[in-house]
Design an enzyme around this catalytic site. Structure first.
Site, short mmCIF file in Angstrom:
data_model
loop_
_atom_site.label_atom_id
_atom_site.label_comp_id
_atom_site.label_asym_id
_atom_site.label_seq_id
_atom_site.Cartn_x
_atom_site.Cartn_y
_atom_site.Cartn_z
N CYS A 1 -35.69 22.27 -32.41
CA CYS A 1 -36.48 22.87 -31.33
C CYS A 1 -37.98 22.63 -31.47
O CYS A 1 -38.75 23.05 -30.62
CB CYS A 1 -36.20 24.37 -31.25
N TYR B 1 -23.42 31.72 -16.53
CA TYR B 1 -22.83 30.55 -15.87
C TYR B 1 -21.91 30.98 -14.74
O TYR B 1 -21.51 30.17 -13.92
CB TYR B 1 -22.09 29.69 -16.91
N ARG C 1 -30.35 25.95 -37.25
CA ARG C 1 -31.53 26.59 -36.66
C ARG C 1 -31.85 27.94 -37.31
O ARG C 1 -32.57 28.75 -36.77
CB ARG C 1 -31.31 26.81 -35.16
N LYS D 1 -30.34 37.42 -26.52
CA LYS D 1 -29.42 36.29 -26.41
C LYS D 1 -28.71 36.08 -27.73
O LYS D 1 -29.39 36.02 -28.75
CB LYS D 1 -30.21 35.04 -26.02
N GLU E 1 -39.27 41.40 -32.98
CA GLU E 1 -39.58 40.15 -32.27
C GLU E 1 -39.89 40.42 -30.80
O GLU E 1 -40.78 39.81 -30.21
CB GLU E 1 -38.38 39.19 -32.37
N ARG F 1 -24.60 23.02 -26.49
CA ARG F 1 -25.13 21.85 -27.19
C ARG F 1 -24.40 20.58 -26.77
O ARG F 1 -24.98 19.50 -26.80
CB ARG F 1 -25.09 22.08 -28.71
N SER G 1 -23.17 30.06 -23.40
CA SER G 1 -22.07 29.15 -23.11
C SER G 1 -20.75 29.59 -23.75
O SER G 1 -19.71 29.60 -23.09
CB SER G 1 -22.44 27.74 -23.57
N CYS H 1 -35.59 20.81 -28.15
CA CYS H 1 -34.35 20.31 -28.75
C CYS H 1 -33.55 19.34 -27.87
O CYS H 1 -32.87 18.47 -28.38
CB CYS H 1 -33.45 21.45 -29.23
N LYS I 1 -33.46 36.06 -30.10
CA LYS I 1 -32.47 34.99 -30.04
C LYS I 1 -31.84 34.81 -31.42
O LYS I 1 -32.51 34.48 -32.39
CB LYS I 1 -33.14 33.68 -29.60
C1 PBG Z 1 -32.39 25.64 -26.62
C2 PBG Z 1 -31.42 26.57 -26.02
C3 PBG Z 1 -30.11 26.85 -26.45
C4 PBG Z 1 -29.56 27.70 -25.51
C5 PBG Z 1 -30.54 27.95 -24.55
N1 PBG Z 1 -31.70 27.25 -24.90
C6 PBG Z 1 -29.32 26.31 -27.55
C7 PBG Z 1 -29.66 26.47 -28.95
O1 PBG Z 1 -30.53 27.24 -29.37
O2 PBG Z 1 -29.00 25.73 -29.69
C8 PBG Z 1 -28.16 28.23 -25.55
C9 PBG Z 1 -27.57 28.57 -24.26
C10 PBG Z 1 -26.10 28.68 -24.23
O3 PBG Z 1 -25.37 28.55 -25.24
O4 PBG Z 1 -25.60 28.92 -23.13
N2 PBG Z 1 -33.30 26.17 -27.49
ZN ZN Z 2 -34.27 24.53 -28.65
#
Ligand code: PBG
Ligand code: ZN
Length: 295
Positions: free
Chosen positions: A100, A283, A187, A218, A203, A175, A244, A92, A165
């Protein structure tokens, strides 16, 4: 704890991500300085994300041997032999449409995407990554990567699957950081519905069967139940990715003086640990020493 790091081309750049105060995007020449400081603050492991200078339909920058991530891995490997280097494996950040995987007829083609993810994983492992972390949520991605690594004699490379996820609204600031928002759609066809508590465990089980050495939940903060369930059920290390949006919420309220940031940050990190996470991706990793002093 694992520190995520955003890396871009260019030189002399350390730019702050607006929605994530204290988190920077570093150019290739600046990233070593950050890694060195983080290691001095006690961090050993890093999860690398690339921000390429150009994007295309097939996400070529993700598996180019001279791309931003392989280049960064080679440099960090040489300068910091003790660092544990993990590389996010996804398309992505590198695709013009921001999805992705490979888009065909307006949708992401799962099986077509697998070979590109496998190629990226091999390129990162060859560059010196200890861990590859597929985050695209394509079915069969762990097996495709394990087979490709083994075929290249890279069987020691660890796979950390982004197994559980969720399609979460907490990825917004990321993003912005990675410039990876999808240009159309969302997504939800490949990330999980957060209303389900059974699917994430299925999963995770599938990823372990496919050869994942570490499995991940996550986001973390709103998913402590899933972390705990995974910990009780499976006997591989469980990683939790505090994403994030979790960081930004605490940071923003702290900056306004509405909450005491160091104390809230430590409380939530301990909650993730208490739930059963063996590994926490946050972070805050490089700031924990400072949080402990200020709390
Ligand atoms: C990409 C990815 C993402 C994150 C980690 N790898 C973003 C998404 O799926 O849009 C998110 C990490 C974060 O928000 O700190 N596949
Ligand atoms: Zn991705």
């Amino acid at each position: 704890m694992v520190q995520p790091v955003f890396i871009r081309y260019g030189s002399g750049v350390a730019e702050e991500i607006k929605s994530m105060p204290g988190v920077m995007r570093y150019s290739l020449d600046k990233v070593g300085g950050f890694i060195g400081r983080a290691m001095e603050a006690g961090v050993r492991a890093f999860l690398l994300f690339g921000v390429p200078s150009a994007k295309d339909e097939l996400g070529t920058g993700a598996y180019d041997e001279d791309g931003v991530i392989p280049t960064a891995i080679r440099r960090i490997r040489a300068d910091f032999p003790d660092a544990v280097i993990a590389a996010d494996v996804c398309l992505c950040e590198y695709t013009s449409h921001g999805h992705c995987g490979i888009v065909k007829n307006g949708t992401v083609d799962n099986d077509e995407t697998l070979k590109y993810l496998a190629r990226a994983a091999v390129v990162y492992a060859r560059a010196g990554a200890d861990i590859v972390a597929p985050s695209a949520m394509m079915d069969g991605q762990v097996k495709a990567i394990r087979d490709a690594l083994d075929a290249e004699g890279l069987s020691d490379t660890i796979i950390m699957g982004y197994s559980s996820k969720f399609a979460s609204a907490l990825y917004g600031p990321f993003r912005e950081a990675a410039e990876s928002a999808p240009r159309f759609g969302d997504r939800k066809s490949y990330q999980m519905d957060y209303r389900s508590s059974r699917t994430p465990l299925r999963e995770i089980e599938l990823d372990i069967k496919e050869g994942a050495d570490i499995v991940m939940v996550k986001p973390a903060m709103f998913y402590l139940d899933i972390i705990r369930a995974a910990k009780e059920r499976f006997y591989v290390p469980i990683a939790a990715y505090s994403v994030s949006g979790e960081y930004s919420m605490i940071k923003a309220a702290g900056e306004r003086g509405w909450i005491d940031e160091p104390r809230v940050a430590l409380e939530y990190l301990y909650a993730i640990k208490r739930a059963g996470a063996d590994i926490i991706i946050t972070y805050y990793a490089h700031m924990v020493k400072d949080l402990l002093e200020r709390a």
